[in-house]
Design a protein around this motif. Sequence first.
Motif, short mmCIF file in Angstrom:
data_model
loop_
_atom_site.label_atom_id
_atom_site.label_comp_id
_atom_site.label_asym_id
_atom_site.label_seq_id
_atom_site.Cartn_x
_atom_site.Cartn_y
_atom_site.Cartn_z
N ALA A 102 0.84 -1.20 0.00
CA ALA A 102 0.00 0.00 0.00
C ALA A 102 0.88 1.25 0.00
O ALA A 102 0.61 2.21 -0.73
CB ALA A 102 -0.93 0.00 1.21
N ALA A 127 -8.23 0.43 1.07
CA ALA A 127 -8.70 -0.29 -0.12
C ALA A 127 -10.21 -0.15 -0.27
O ALA A 127 -10.72 0.05 -1.38
CB ALA A 127 -8.31 -1.76 -0.05
N GLU A 130 -12.18 1.53 -3.31
CA GLU A 130 -13.20 0.77 -4.04
C GLU A 130 -14.53 1.51 -4.09
O GLU A 130 -15.20 1.54 -5.11
CB GLU A 130 -13.38 -0.60 -3.39
N LEU A 174 -4.61 -0.95 -5.82
CA LEU A 174 -4.56 -1.29 -4.41
C LEU A 174 -5.04 -2.71 -4.13
O LEU A 174 -4.97 -3.17 -3.01
CB LEU A 174 -5.41 -0.30 -3.60
N SER A 183 -4.23 -4.83 -0.58
CA SER A 183 -5.21 -5.22 0.43
C SER A 183 -5.30 -6.73 0.57
O SER A 183 -5.87 -7.24 1.52
CB SER A 183 -6.58 -4.65 0.07
#
Length: 194
Positions: free
Chosen positions: A71, A99, A103, A132, A136
């Motif tokens: 990350a 994350a 999203e 990402l 994650s």
Amino acid sequence: MIGRITGTLIELSPPTVCVQTGGLGYEIDVPMSTLYKLPPVGQNVTLHTHLAIREDAHVLYGFATPAERSAFRALIKVSGIGARTALAMLSGLSVEDLADAVERQDSGRLVKVPGIGKKTAERLLLELRDKLGAASGPTRPGGAPADTSGSDVLNALQALGYSAAEARRAMTALPEGLNVSEGIRQALKILARG
């Protein structure tokens, strides 16, 4: 590149820690999320590291998990985001929260981090959209984490040029319990079908 350091934690001076190994003491900058997971001074510790070489310094950044390091690496690739800001992001948000915010394209969660304004948050959301997933970690349908062989498959697919979103989509279609090579083979078949 120094990818991991294992040694004795000899000093805590947030955000910097010092880890002694092989007779050398390495000063490593860590996010607060990692700092909270460290053992007491004098105990052994392993940190996943990222070495930044600048004109005026060589700086080590350390993380409790490979996901945090991934990350961090994704964050510092975003225009205008330096290592200090990336550490602040990981201090204020877990990798999973970051994350999830990306999203859902939720800039409100990002602007709560000191030093992140609305424009920076929107740029982060845009640039991290497909980057990402590996940070994650892969998940199975229903949100359960996949095994480590799953993350190896995901990393292999991304190394072959597939986006994080494409790799995750293929991963969710794989049956459980596959070894890495079989997982890659079946994921490539899924991706070839489109």
